[in-house]
Design a protein around this motif. Sequence first.
Motif, PDB file in Angstrom:
ATOM      1  N   VAL A   1      -2.923   5.629   1.258  1.00 18.56           N
ATOM      2  CA  VAL A   1      -3.857   4.596   1.653  1.00 18.56           C
ATOM      3  C   VAL A   1      -3.939   4.195   2.990  1.00 18.56           C
ATOM      4  O   VAL A   1      -5.013   3.936   3.554  1.00 18.56           O
ATOM      5  CB  VAL A   1      -4.019   3.457   0.633  1.00 18.56           C
TER       6      VAL A   1
ATOM      7  N   VAL B   1       0.685  -1.135  -0.272  1.00 17.52           N
ATOM      8  CA  VAL B   1       0.119   0.096   0.103  1.00 17.52           C
ATOM      9  C   VAL B   1       0.830   1.137  -0.176  1.00 17.52           C
ATOM     10  O   VAL B   1       1.929   1.127   0.454  1.00 17.52           O
ATOM     11  CB  VAL B   1      -0.872   0.132   1.214  1.00 17.52           C
TER      12      VAL B   1
ATOM     13  N   GLU C   1      -8.201  -0.007  -3.291  1.00 14.15           N
ATOM     14  CA  GLU C   1      -7.061  -0.315  -2.376  1.00 14.15           C
ATOM     15  C   GLU C   1      -7.593  -0.596  -1.020  1.00 14.15           C
ATOM     16  O   GLU C   1      -7.259  -1.533  -0.362  1.00 14.15           O
ATOM     17  CB  GLU C   1      -6.024   0.794  -2.367  1.00 14.15           C
TER      18      GLU C   1
END
Lengths: 248, 248
Positions: free
Chosen positions: A126, A122, A148
């Motif tokens: 995010v 990630v 995500e």
Amino acid sequence: MWCQSCREEYEERDAGTCKECYEEASETEEELKREIDDLKSKVAFLRLVSPLDLISTTDLLLHAAGSSSNANPNSSPSTALPCTPAVPAHRAVLISRSPVFKAMLENEMEESRSGIIKIYDVSYDVLRSFVSYLYTAEVLLDEHMACELLILAEKYQVKHLKIFCEKFMTSKVNNENAIGNYAFAHRHNAKQLLEAALSLIMDNMATLTEREEYKELVEKDPRLVVEIYESYLTRQVNTAAKDSTLQP
Amino acid sequence: MWCQSCREEYEERDAGTCKECYEEASETEEELKREIDDLKSKVAFLRLVSPLDLISTTDLLLHAAGSSSNANPNSSPSTALPCTPAVPAHRAVLISRSPVFKAMLENEMEESRSGIIKIYDVSYDVLRSFVSYLYTAEVLLDEHMACELLILAEKYQVKHLKIFCEKFMTSKVNNENAIGNYAFAHRHNAKQLLEAALSLIMDNMATLTEREEYKELVEKDPRLVVEIYESYLTRQVNTAAKDSTLQP
């Protein structure tokens, strides 16, 4: 005859309810609105202050640690952690929100001892949104962020966030992204999104094989393509059966 | 004419709505119910695990420290803390829920340094329920608990809990406890409870002076008794004015 609600005149055949039911429905609506107000104030009460505003009390650091399989090109060779800042958090909050964090932090695992959790695959943005959601149940989504966060929510079993992202993505399914969303939904067990995407794909079967994403999917995961055809066939059979029962 | 809701026949004069408004109202009801479901799942998500189940991560201890003005008869002379067990909690949660705890814990006060907060004038059970509410927005109330928690909620400015207790107490006001509730509401700025109690007192003015609690209130706080009479007089004047405008 006059409608008690819109105050307009109407014909007998256009009658809706009797007076009693109209009054009852109005009361029900008032009650439901009161319940909504109560719940909204409960949500506002239960929201936590962002961990960034409680930094002196945090007892964890979460790091966006790049890819889990490849070495992160941004990280220096001497350390496993990347160069982006860490996201502070509280053990108590992570344990309350996710059974995965609960297991990780309540047992004698490395993360529990060090107070450092690496979150793989990630970006920092995010991760920050993910942690913020755990505190506030709020996040501003676009299609990339929803995608995500759904993956993270699935990985850490944060059901509420997964449903939230899935609803958003389902509302954004269109002819252009249906095949991509169908494959994504398959990988991440997102049933509602899967059905919406599949339904749209089946509505446009005539142009399916011309699409770039279709060709890619045939290459990468032909099993999924087979499932599209199987669903389409089932629908055709059902429609034919229905039509034949309707005929005189 | 047939009602679309209850399916019973009715006369024209008993008509409620037209069909369009009936359908719109049904849709609205469905939407409101969906919103309620969404909010309920948000509340469930935002609820924290009780601090008793997160004890290894807590960074505060709250002590029910008896009376603030008198020495606690249960505490040993060598220590300021009583013999009841402490209630563990998290700074982050207390700071999120109460501006008073926020000021206490974010500044260099004794409580912030030691991680020990003494809560005066409460029992252990009340303190435990208070802390539990800060985590879950839930508590089982009886009249005594509502009374005690309202006082704590006022002291620590936990508005949501104060409103919750006040609503409960308002629903329990009757002829027997109206005077007591009126005096309590006055002391703790509980406007809704005050109005409910005062209204009931004024409905029973004929027997007011015979009541034991009335005599006590005259002794302890005659100013409040004056306010009852003043409100009663205002109501009588208003009623008289209204009656005179209604006369032909």
